[in-house]
Design an enzyme around this catalytic site. Structure first.
Site, PDB file in Angstrom:
ATOM      1  N   ARG A 147       0.856  -1.195   0.000  1.00  0.00           N
ATOM      2  CA  ARG A 147       0.000   0.000   0.000  1.00  0.00           C
ATOM      3  C   ARG A 147       0.885   1.236   0.000  1.00  0.00           C
ATOM      4  O   ARG A 147       0.624   2.200  -0.689  1.00  0.00           O
ATOM      5  CB  ARG A 147      -0.956  -0.030   1.180  1.00  0.00           C
ATOM      6  CG  ARG A 147      -2.186  -0.921   0.986  1.00  0.00           C
ATOM      7  CD  ARG A 147      -1.853  -2.328   0.505  1.00  0.00           C
ATOM      8  NE  ARG A 147      -3.002  -3.188   0.352  1.00  0.00           N
ATOM      9  CZ  ARG A 147      -3.402  -4.089   1.244  1.00  0.00           C
ATOM     10  NH1 ARG A 147      -2.734  -4.265   2.372  1.00  0.00           N
ATOM     11  NH2 ARG A 147      -4.451  -4.848   1.008  1.00  0.00           N
TER      12      ARG A 147
ATOM     13  N   ASP B 140       0.266  -7.579  -3.266  1.00  0.00           N
ATOM     14  CA  ASP B 140      -1.157  -7.391  -2.965  1.00  0.00           C
ATOM     15  C   ASP B 140      -1.807  -6.719  -4.170  1.00  0.00           C
ATOM     16  O   ASP B 140      -1.180  -6.580  -5.226  1.00  0.00           O
ATOM     17  CB  ASP B 140      -1.342  -6.570  -1.674  1.00  0.00           C
ATOM     18  CG  ASP B 140      -2.584  -7.010  -0.897  1.00  0.00           C
ATOM     19  OD1 ASP B 140      -3.677  -7.006  -1.488  1.00  0.00           O
ATOM     20  OD2 ASP B 140      -2.465  -7.365   0.295  1.00  0.00           O
TER      21      ASP B 140
ATOM     22  N   HIS C 260      -6.349 -11.194  -3.264  1.00  0.00           N
ATOM     23  CA  HIS C 260      -5.348 -10.120  -3.139  1.00  0.00           C
ATOM     24  C   HIS C 260      -4.335 -10.143  -4.295  1.00  0.00           C
ATOM     25  O   HIS C 260      -3.165  -9.808  -4.094  1.00  0.00           O
ATOM     26  CB  HIS C 260      -4.626 -10.217  -1.782  1.00  0.00           C
ATOM     27  CG  HIS C 260      -5.455  -9.716  -0.626  1.00  0.00           C
ATOM     28  ND1 HIS C 260      -5.492  -8.386  -0.258  1.00  0.00           N
ATOM     29  CD2 HIS C 260      -6.289 -10.362   0.222  1.00  0.00           C
ATOM     30  CE1 HIS C 260      -6.318  -8.241   0.777  1.00  0.00           C
ATOM     31  NE2 HIS C 260      -6.813  -9.420   1.090  1.00  0.00           N
TER      32      HIS C 260
ATOM     33  N   ASP D 289      -5.976 -14.969   2.638  1.00  0.00           N
ATOM     34  CA  ASP D 289      -7.060 -14.229   3.297  1.00  0.00           C
ATOM     35  C   ASP D 289      -8.003 -13.592   2.277  1.00  0.00           C
ATOM     36  O   ASP D 289      -7.629 -13.357   1.133  1.00  0.00           O
ATOM     37  CB  ASP D 289      -6.477 -13.114   4.187  1.00  0.00           C
ATOM     38  CG  ASP D 289      -5.603 -12.148   3.398  1.00  0.00           C
ATOM     39  OD1 ASP D 289      -4.841 -12.621   2.531  1.00  0.00           O
ATOM     40  OD2 ASP D 289      -5.689 -10.934   3.638  1.00  0.00           O
ATOM     41  N   GLU D 290      -9.181 -13.283   2.735  1.00  0.00           N
ATOM     42  CA  GLU D 290     -10.146 -12.463   2.008  1.00  0.00           C
ATOM     43  C   GLU D 290     -10.229 -12.824   0.532  1.00  0.00           C
ATOM     44  O   GLU D 290     -10.199 -11.951  -0.328  1.00  0.00           O
ATOM     45  CB  GLU D 290      -9.774 -10.976   2.146  1.00  0.00           C
ATOM     46  CG  GLU D 290      -9.884 -10.485   3.564  1.00  0.00           C
ATOM     47  CD  GLU D 290      -9.570  -8.997   3.688  1.00  0.00           C
ATOM     48  OE1 GLU D 290     -10.343  -8.305   4.374  1.00  0.00           O
ATOM     49  OE2 GLU D 290      -8.559  -8.531   3.115  1.00  0.00           O
TER      50      GLU D 290
ATOM     51  N   TRP E  10      -5.986 -13.573  12.246  1.00  0.00           N
ATOM     52  CA  TRP E  10      -6.139 -12.111  12.311  1.00  0.00           C
ATOM     53  C   TRP E  10      -7.555 -11.738  12.750  1.00  0.00           C
ATOM     54  O   TRP E  10      -7.929 -10.570  12.746  1.00  0.00           O
ATOM     55  CB  TRP E  10      -5.779 -11.461  10.985  1.00  0.00           C
ATOM     56  CG  TRP E  10      -6.655 -11.771   9.800  1.00  0.00           C
ATOM     57  CD1 TRP E  10      -6.608 -12.886   9.018  1.00  0.00           C
ATOM     58  CD2 TRP E  10      -7.666 -10.932   9.238  1.00  0.00           C
ATOM     59  NE1 TRP E  10      -7.534 -12.808   8.011  1.00  0.00           N
ATOM     60  CE2 TRP E  10      -8.193 -11.612   8.118  1.00  0.00           C
ATOM     61  CE3 TRP E  10      -8.189  -9.670   9.560  1.00  0.00           C
ATOM     62  CZ2 TRP E  10      -9.223 -11.086   7.318  1.00  0.00           C
ATOM     63  CZ3 TRP E  10      -9.204  -9.151   8.766  1.00  0.00           C
ATOM     64  CH2 TRP E  10      -9.713  -9.858   7.660  1.00  0.00           C
TER      65      TRP E  10
ATOM     66  N   TYR F 108      -3.595  -5.169  15.612  1.00  0.00           N
ATOM     67  CA  TYR F 108      -3.510  -4.460  14.337  1.00  0.00           C
ATOM     68  C   TYR F 108      -3.082  -3.023  14.625  1.00  0.00           C
ATOM     69  O   TYR F 108      -3.838  -2.235  15.171  1.00  0.00           O
ATOM     70  CB  TYR F 108      -4.850  -4.519  13.591  1.00  0.00           C
ATOM     71  CG  TYR F 108      -4.896  -5.653  12.584  1.00  0.00           C
ATOM     72  CD1 TYR F 108      -4.366  -6.898  12.905  1.00  0.00           C
ATOM     73  CD2 TYR F 108      -5.431  -5.476  11.308  1.00  0.00           C
ATOM     74  CE1 TYR F 108      -4.386  -7.932  11.986  1.00  0.00           C
ATOM     75  CE2 TYR F 108      -5.453  -6.514  10.386  1.00  0.00           C
ATOM     76  CZ  TYR F 108      -4.927  -7.740  10.730  1.00  0.00           C
ATOM     77  OH  TYR F 108      -4.935  -8.769   9.819  1.00  0.00           O
ATOM     78  N   PHE F 109      -1.853  -2.713  14.228  1.00  0.00           N
ATOM     79  CA  PHE F 109      -1.318  -1.381  14.528  1.00  0.00           C
ATOM     80  C   PHE F 109      -1.706  -0.361  13.462  1.00  0.00           C
ATOM     81  O   PHE F 109      -1.251   0.782  13.500  1.00  0.00           O
ATOM     82  CB  PHE F 109       0.204  -1.440  14.712  1.00  0.00           C
ATOM     83  CG  PHE F 109       0.655  -2.140  15.987  1.00  0.00           C
ATOM     84  CD1 PHE F 109      -0.251  -2.643  16.905  1.00  0.00           C
ATOM     85  CD2 PHE F 109       2.014  -2.277  16.270  1.00  0.00           C
ATOM     86  CE1 PHE F 109       0.174  -3.280  18.072  1.00  0.00           C
ATOM     87  CE2 PHE F 109       2.456  -2.900  17.435  1.00  0.00           C
ATOM     88  CZ  PHE F 109       1.535  -3.412  18.336  1.00  0.00           C
TER      89      PHE F 109
ATOM     90  N   TRP G  17      -0.493  -2.690   8.343  1.00  0.00           N
ATOM     91  CA  TRP G  17      -1.005  -2.445   6.988  1.00  0.00           C
ATOM     92  C   TRP G  17      -0.879  -0.951   6.723  1.00  0.00           C
ATOM     93  O   TRP G  17      -1.262  -0.138   7.563  1.00  0.00           O
ATOM     94  CB  TRP G  17      -2.453  -2.908   6.881  1.00  0.00           C
ATOM     95  CG  TRP G  17      -2.630  -4.331   7.274  1.00  0.00           C
ATOM     96  CD1 TRP G  17      -3.117  -4.813   8.454  1.00  0.00           C
ATOM     97  CD2 TRP G  17      -2.286  -5.492   6.488  1.00  0.00           C
ATOM     98  NE1 TRP G  17      -3.101  -6.194   8.451  1.00  0.00           N
ATOM     99  CE2 TRP G  17      -2.600  -6.631   7.256  1.00  0.00           C
ATOM    100  CE3 TRP G  17      -1.747  -5.676   5.208  1.00  0.00           C
ATOM    101  CZ2 TRP G  17      -2.395  -7.934   6.801  1.00  0.00           C
ATOM    102  CZ3 TRP G  17      -1.549  -6.968   4.748  1.00  0.00           C
ATOM    103  CH2 TRP G  17      -1.870  -8.079   5.538  1.00  0.00           C
ATOM    104  N   THR G  18      -0.365  -0.599   5.552  1.00  0.00           N
ATOM    105  CA  THR G  18       0.102   0.778   5.396  1.00  0.00           C
ATOM    106  C   THR G  18      -0.764   1.655   4.476  1.00  0.00           C
ATOM    107  O   THR G  18      -0.273   2.633   3.921  1.00  0.00           O
ATOM    108  CB  THR G  18       1.557   0.779   4.901  1.00  0.00           C
ATOM    109  OG1 THR G  18       1.626   0.035   3.673  1.00  0.00           O
ATOM    110  CG2 THR G  18       2.480   0.150   5.930  1.00  0.00           C
TER     111      THR G  18
END
Ligand code: ACM
Length: 536
Positions: free
Chosen positions: A155, A184, A257, A323-324, A390, A415-416, A466-467
């Site tokens: 990201r 991603d 992703h 994931d997802e 997660w 989750y930061f 996650w950015t």
């Protein structure tokens, strides 16, 4: 440089050690530049690492002295002494300081690196010619085997120098794993020889969203964004991490992703005739097609890409994402449905499992173990993979009960990218409230798992970074500090020794001066934003 004084008493070490004892009397060792670091050949790189760190921190440049063994040595100095017999559990170390020597005992490189961090915390930050070190014995080892920090470089991407700095943060806090999220929807960030369009096309997006992805109308910056790490850069980073005993687990996120991959190679998608663009927004799940389609070209792609990854990363664990993965694009695609029928896959969840099994088997042939996000456990996957949870405790309990080893990275509170305050003026984050105290107080082994006797299935924990809303290094620093410091103690220190008030004191004395020394940002209002401010 001013003389910021960091922790000098062993009681102030972060993460808090298992056992500290002071001998009777008040003897001290006087460290000065006439003394050597005495080491054996296998640990030369760590001896140099320690020499450099002491020099940077204090201005004192010690000599290096290579020896074959430690018998008949009486010189004053710092001794790095490998033990063949188990002294401590894995990654443990012992430090013994008396008036003439500083001795650091360990079994393997990780124990040595962990001991080095404690030793550095006994020294002040500043310019000195002599440093008094109080006589002490520290015996220490971690609570959890897996202690990780993740970083999403898709990201937003960060320079090699920052990736190294991040690895230094990990080493300081006695983490042992850097989980590097390399691909991603918004970009493919690792050089690939066999599929060059992953870089020429997949590594760049046309523009980037401004503000939160749920804002309406969406606004974009109109600036092409991207890049990727070359193989030479990755090798340099892996080597840098190895000296610091940090394992890098690379992640290539499949079969969802994968928008950057299908933008580069549309033939791998469910709609090969579509001109897919690398994603410019966030939160793609069920909103935009980003899945790989099951077909021979895709499976060949996966084998080839992961083989190139294995050449770069010696890690025994490889992360495959998982994931997802939206099922809707597979449901709508007749070719995917035909594939499922042919293979006897009863639904799209079984297809997801098929993908994960395919790649896990391939990795197993090369002696690597697969890690995936907890969705890999939705179908009937065998339990040789490791589940990275997660979600909430529910998914951790499910996975552990089925027999999976679990790395716990619950969205709340690990989750930061979530807020650390409820201040409406705080810098933009995804949502949620994960304050420092929540990170400190969280027990990675949920009570329900302990009651079932499955505590050993939780091999450790990790925070995920996650950015989407972290456009530069300073913002990453602001989001991880001081929460990462709390996490280090949650994963290292015996649960019965933890005490939040005591942690806050050590944070002020030991960690904040480090952030300053590193020239790093941090969230300063952490004392105000505790668990009592959680929304009801
Ligand atoms: C994740 O947050 N989708 C792993």
């Amino acid at each position: 440089m001013g003389s910021l004084v960091s922790a000098q008493k062993a009681d102030m070490i972060i993460p808090q050690p298992v056992q500290i004892s002071y001998p009777k009397g008040r003897s001290t060792f006087s460290l000065n530049a006439q003394q050597p670091i005495i080491y054996t050949a296998a640990f030369e790189q760590q001896a140099i690492y320690l020499q450099q760190l002491i020099h940077q921190q204090t201005g004192i440049r010690l000599n290096l002295s290579l020896v074959n063994d430690f018998t008949n040595l009486s010189v004053e100095g710092i001794y790095l002494i490998p033990e063949t017999m188990a002294l401590q559990p894995a990654e443990g170390y012992t430090i013994r300081i008396n008036q003439s020597t500083v001795k650091l005992f360990f079994q393997e490189t990780r124990g040595l690196v962990n001991g080095i961090q404690s030793l550095l915390q006994l020294m002040p930050i500043g310019q000195y010619t002599t440093i008094p070190l109080q006589a002490v014995t520290i015996e220490d080892y971690p609570r959890f085997a897996y202690r990780g920090m993740h970083l999403d470089v898709v990201r937003h991407m960060f320079p090699v120098s920052y990736i190294k700095k991040y690895i230094d943060y990990l080493a300081f806090h006695k983490f042992n794993t850097f989980h590097w999220h390399l691909t991603d929807d918004q970009g493919w960030r690792i050089e690939m020889d066999a599929y060059p369009k992953l870089n020429s096309i997949g590594a760049y997006r046309a523009e980037t969203l401004i503000g939160h992805f749920k804002d309406s109308p969406a606004k974009y910056d109109g600036i092409r964004y991207g890049g990727f790490y070359t193989k030479a850069e990755i090798r340099e980073i892996v080597n840098y991490a190895q000296i610091r005993a940090i394992n890098i687990i690379p992640e290539i996120d499949i079969p969802g992703h994968s928008r950057a991959a299908i933008a580069a190679y549309p033939e791998l998608s469910t709609k090969p005739d579509t001109n897919w663009q690398v994603a410019t927004t966030w939160g793609m799940y069920n909103r935009q097609n980003n899945v790989l389609a099951p077909k021979p070209a895709t499976f060949k792609f996966l084998e080839t890409v992961f083989d190139e990854l294995l050449e770069l990363f010696p890690s025994p664990y490889i992360h495959v994402g998982g994931d997802e993965c939206s099922k809707i694009w597979w449901k709508q695609d007749p070719n995917t449905q035909a594939f499922m029928k042919e293979k006897g896959l009863k639904n799209e969840t079984a297809l997801q499992t098929y993908f994960i099994e395919f790649i896990a088997k391939h990795l197993a042939k090369k002696n690597r173990q697969t890690i995936g996000w907890h969705e890999i456990n939705e179908g009937d996957l065998d339990t040789s993979t490791i589940v990275m949870n997660w979600g909430t405790e529910k998914q951790a309990i499910e996975a552990a009960s089925k027999g999976f080893s679990v790395i716990n990275t619950p969205g709340k509170p690990f989750y930061f990218d979530h807020y650390q305050s409820m201040d409406p003026n705080d810098s933009l984050a995804i949502h949620g409230y994960n304050p420092l105290e929540a990170v400190y107080q969280y027990n990675p082994i949920p009570a329900a798992i302990l009651q079932k006797g499955l505590g050993h299935k939780i091999i450790g924990g990790q925070a995920n970074v996650w950015t989407e809303y972290m456009g530069n290094d300073q913002k990453v620093d602001y989001m991880i500090f001081p929460r990462m410091t709390a996490l280090s103690e949650t994963l290292w220190t015996p649960a019965n020794k933890k005490n939040y008030a005591n942690f806050l004191e050590r944070l002020t004395i030991t960690a904040i001066p480090r952030y300053q020394f590193w020239n790093s940002s941090w969230f300063k209002d952490y004392k105000n934003w505790d668990l009592s401010k959680s929304p009801k």
